[in-house]
Scaffold this motif. Structure first.
Motif, PDB file in Angstrom:
ATOM      1  N   THR A 277     -50.552   9.634 -22.027  1.00 44.28           N
ATOM      2  CA  THR A 277     -49.468   9.933 -23.589  1.00 44.28           C
ATOM      3  C   THR A 277     -49.991  10.678 -24.329  1.00 44.28           C
ATOM      4  N   PHE A 278     -51.290  10.840 -24.600  1.00 49.80           N
ATOM      5  CA  PHE A 278     -51.951  11.537 -25.565  1.00 49.80           C
ATOM      6  C   PHE A 278     -51.829  12.970 -25.018  1.00 49.80           C
TER       7      PHE A 278
ATOM      8  N   HIS B  35     -48.196  14.684 -25.170  1.00 49.10           N
ATOM      9  CA  HIS B  35     -47.814  15.050 -26.466  1.00 49.10           C
ATOM     10  C   HIS B  35     -48.741  15.860 -27.394  1.00 49.10           C
ATOM     11  N   GLY B  36     -50.115  15.824 -26.991  1.00 50.57           N
ATOM     12  CA  GLY B  36     -51.124  16.494 -27.545  1.00 50.57           C
ATOM     13  C   GLY B  36     -52.082  17.541 -27.166  1.00 50.57           C
ATOM     14  N   ILE B  37     -51.814  17.666 -25.977  1.00 51.26           N
ATOM     15  CA  ILE B  37     -52.871  18.609 -25.262  1.00 51.26           C
ATOM     16  C   ILE B  37     -51.753  19.954 -24.625  1.00 51.26           C
TER      17      ILE B  37
ATOM     18  N   ARG C 271     -55.016  19.711 -19.553  1.00 54.23           N
ATOM     19  CA  ARG C 271     -53.877  18.471 -19.331  1.00 54.23           C
ATOM     20  C   ARG C 271     -53.656  18.284 -17.819  1.00 54.23           C
TER      21      ARG C 271
END
Length: 122
Positions: free
Chosen positions: A21-22, A25-27, A33
């Motif tokens: 999830t990280f 949405h964040g990488i 990724r």
């Protein structure tokens, strides 16, 4: 060992979902990724396999196979997650340990399946 294996599998699921999830949405798209998504791709199905094995047979031989899958997928995925988060490149040398552990565990499980009730560990 009967409580350790499902706990380890649940930890694997939580880790894969959290890191996946990280990453989603964040990488930004790219190598980091991709490493994370590869780890998730290997880790989550092995969680399901561990729980399926524990339901299939409840003997020590099967538990060893399930433990091998849980540990192998954790080592493999955690190595990729560490790389994605900036660990030194030499850490990549640990991924084959996890992958090989998973392969041996699947081989062990295949032997158990073929042997049926003829093979039990004391």
């Amino acid at each position: 060992m009967t409580r350790l294996i499902p706990a380890l599998a649940a930890f694997n699921a939580m880790l894969a979902l959290t890191v996946g999830t990280f990453a989603a949405h964040g990488i930004p798209p790219g190598q980091a990724r991709d490493w994370i998504m590869t780890g998730v791709l290997f880790q989550l199905p092995h969680v399901a396999a561990v729980f399926a094995l524990l339901g299939w047979r409840s003997d020590r031989a099967t538990h060893y196979g399930a433990l091998g899958l849980a540990l192998g997928s954790l080592i493999f995925a955690a190595d990729l997650y560490a790389l994605a988060l900036g660990a030194p490149r030499w850490i990549a040398a640990l991924a084959p340990i996890g992958g090989t552990t998973m392969m041996f565990a699947w081989f062990w499980i295949a032997i158990l399946a073929l042997a049926g009730d003829r093979f039990r560990l004391p």
